[in-house]
Design a protein around this motif. Structure first.
Motif, PDB file in Angstrom:
ATOM      1  N   ASN A  70      29.236  -5.654  42.238  1.00  0.00           N
ATOM      2  CA  ASN A  70      29.916  -4.378  42.055  1.00  0.00           C
ATOM      3  C   ASN A  70      29.383  -3.268  42.981  1.00  0.00           C
ATOM      4  OD1 ASN A  70      32.124  -5.754  40.519  1.00  0.00           O
ATOM      5  ND2 ASN A  70      30.776  -5.364  38.802  1.00  0.00           N
ATOM      6  N   SER A 275      35.634  -3.749  35.557  1.00  0.00           N
ATOM      7  CA  SER A 275      34.619  -3.575  36.249  1.00  0.00           C
ATOM      8  C   SER A 275      33.999  -2.344  36.958  1.00  0.00           C
ATOM      9  CB  SER A 275      34.340  -4.662  37.113  1.00  0.00           C
ATOM     10  OG  SER A 275      35.126  -4.797  38.275  1.00  0.00           O
ATOM     11  N   LEU A 281      29.925  -6.519  34.354  1.00  0.00           N
ATOM     12  CA  LEU A 281      30.854  -7.525  34.563  1.00  0.00           C
ATOM     13  C   LEU A 281      31.213  -8.183  35.615  1.00  0.00           C
ATOM     14  CD1 LEU A 281      33.132  -9.069  33.043  1.00  0.00           C
ATOM     15  CD2 LEU A 281      34.821  -7.059  33.714  1.00  0.00           C
ATOM     16  N   HIS A 283      32.954  -9.876  38.818  1.00  0.00           N
ATOM     17  CA  HIS A 283      34.390  -9.958  38.959  1.00  0.00           C
ATOM     18  C   HIS A 283      35.177 -11.019  38.594  1.00  0.00           C
ATOM     19  CE1 HIS A 283      38.118  -8.940  41.192  1.00  0.00           C
ATOM     20  NE2 HIS A 283      37.874  -9.948  42.035  1.00  0.00           N
ATOM     21  N   GLY A 286      35.742 -11.148  34.978  1.00  0.00           N
ATOM     22  CA  GLY A 286      36.802 -10.482  34.312  1.00  0.00           C
ATOM     23  C   GLY A 286      38.117 -10.972  34.656  1.00  0.00           C
TER      24      GLY A 286
END
Length: 390
Positions: A70, A275, A281, A283, A286
């Motif tokens: 992320n 996220s 988290l 991706h 999620g």
């Protein structure tokens, strides 16, 4: 039947493809090689092999190794400054989707003034057009998840505002060359193989049920879904299964292409909100967390019954005859890949966040909600988050 398609990336696909890098015509003389802040790229020898190939092709190299899962706006800005400082005239992205996404954004910052958020459309973005050509990018993907090696998009998180937004769509952001070598994916751990594989799956599932779907996008999407359904569980069970890795990588590349001609849906906007608030988290995780209640909502709304049946068949449930069969096929695949038991609470999320996440998703990536065949309100979106919570 109408569609538009433009995928100018040269794709070099297959086991051993990294060995062909030294024979490619490079788009510059000095490469910024972008990798993650983890250890695997170095430990597995992929970085050394890439640097050697670039040097054989006549290019100088410097390495930027700060990209996290992320990728953050601050990291992109640091990468752009690093590229300018070292006089780099092209970028080699060596890693997964986060590295490739970050590299495209770095390519913008390296040649354009201001902040990367100036070029974001949505949320607090500045909605500016890219005035100067970004640095050209070569993408060498070491995972099978985002398809970023063949599209013109980048997803970045603004840690100051809790916004995770896709930017780009400019044809100049397509990688010049994509090297998709399944041998580089043999070392991906089972958990992340599953996360990434489901990300690729949902790219194609969303594109298949989006309002903008066409015969051309359907062809790519269904083929990708079939390859994920047939091979992802094998790749998770035995990471050294090269045949399985090849088919999942193929599905991932197809899923990247399908995004260039068709929209994703609100599922991706919803995960980006998750996220954005929870940086750790993954991706793909999620997407898995919300997927069953999300698709159940649209099945119950009879958004596109025939398409859900066809996707169930593509996932391997050949006798599928009703849209609910897609939910069964999806649950079965999650169980086969060991991710059915994922819990939001394991990633620090709370049920009380549901409406905040729903509103954030629409505020930052509202265009994806407009791609849904049946409108999804903030309240319905919050209910999906609540139903997914464990």
């Amino acid at each position: 039947m109408s569609f538009r398609m433009y995928v100018p990336t040269r794709i070099i696909f297959g086991a051993g493809s990294l060995n062909k890098l030294s024979r490619q015509k490079l788009p510059g003389k000095k490469a910024l090689v972008v990798i993650s802040n983890g250890k695997s790229t170095r430990a597995n020898g992929y970085l050394d092999r890439t640097l050697e190939a670039l040097q054989q092709a006549g290019a100088e190299t410097v390495v930027f190794d700060q990209v996290m899962a992320n990728p953050l706006k601050s990291t992109v800005m640091a990468g752009g400054a690093f590229a300018r400082e070292h006089g780099c005239d092209f970028i080699v992205a060596l890693g997964g989707g986060s590295v490739i996404d970050a590299s495209k954004a770095i390519a913008i910052v390296a040649t354009n003034d201001g902040d990367i958020w100036d070029y974001v459309y949505g949320g607090t973005g500045g909605c500016q057009r890219i005035s100067v050509n970004p640095l050209p990018v070569i993408a060498i993907t070491t995972t099978a998840g985002t398809g970023s090696e063949v599209d013109a998009f980048s997803v970045i998180t603004n840690e100051e505002t809790n916004e995770k937004i896709g930017l780009g769509g400019d044809a100049r952001l397509f990688p010049k060359t994509a090297i998709v070598d399944p041998e580089l994916m043999l070392s991906v751990p089972p958990k992340f193989t599953a996360y990434q594989g489901f990300d690729a799956l949902f790219h194609s599932v969303e594109a298949y049920i989006a309002k903008s779907a066409s015969l051309m996008s359907d062809m790519y999407a269904l083929t990708a879904i079939e390859n994920i359904g047939g091979y992802l569980a094998r790749a998770v069970e035995n990471g050294k299964d090269l045949e399985a890795r090849e088919h999942v990588a193929f599905a991932n590349t197809l899923s990247g292409v399908v995004m260039t001609m068709c929209s994703l849906t609100s599922e991706h906007a919803m995960e980006h909100a998750m996220s954005a608030y929870h940086q750790e988290l993954p991706h793909g995780a999620g997407l898995i967390l919300i997927s069953l209640p999300y698709y159940e909502h649209f099945v119950k709304a009879h958004a596109c019954d025939g398409r859900f049946v066809r996707m169930a068949q593509a996932l391997g449930k050949k006798d599928a005859s009703k849209p609910e069969d897609f939910l069964t096929a999806l649950e079965d695949l999650q169980k086969a890949c060991g991710v059915y038991g994922l819990k939001m609470s394991d990633f620090g999320m709370k049920k009380e966040e549901a409406l905040t996440l729903a509103q954030n998703a629409r505020a930052t990536m509202g265009a994806l909600f407009r791609a849904d065949r049946v409108p999804l309100s903030d309240e319905e979106c919050a209910t999906i988050f609540e139903r997914a919570y464990r």
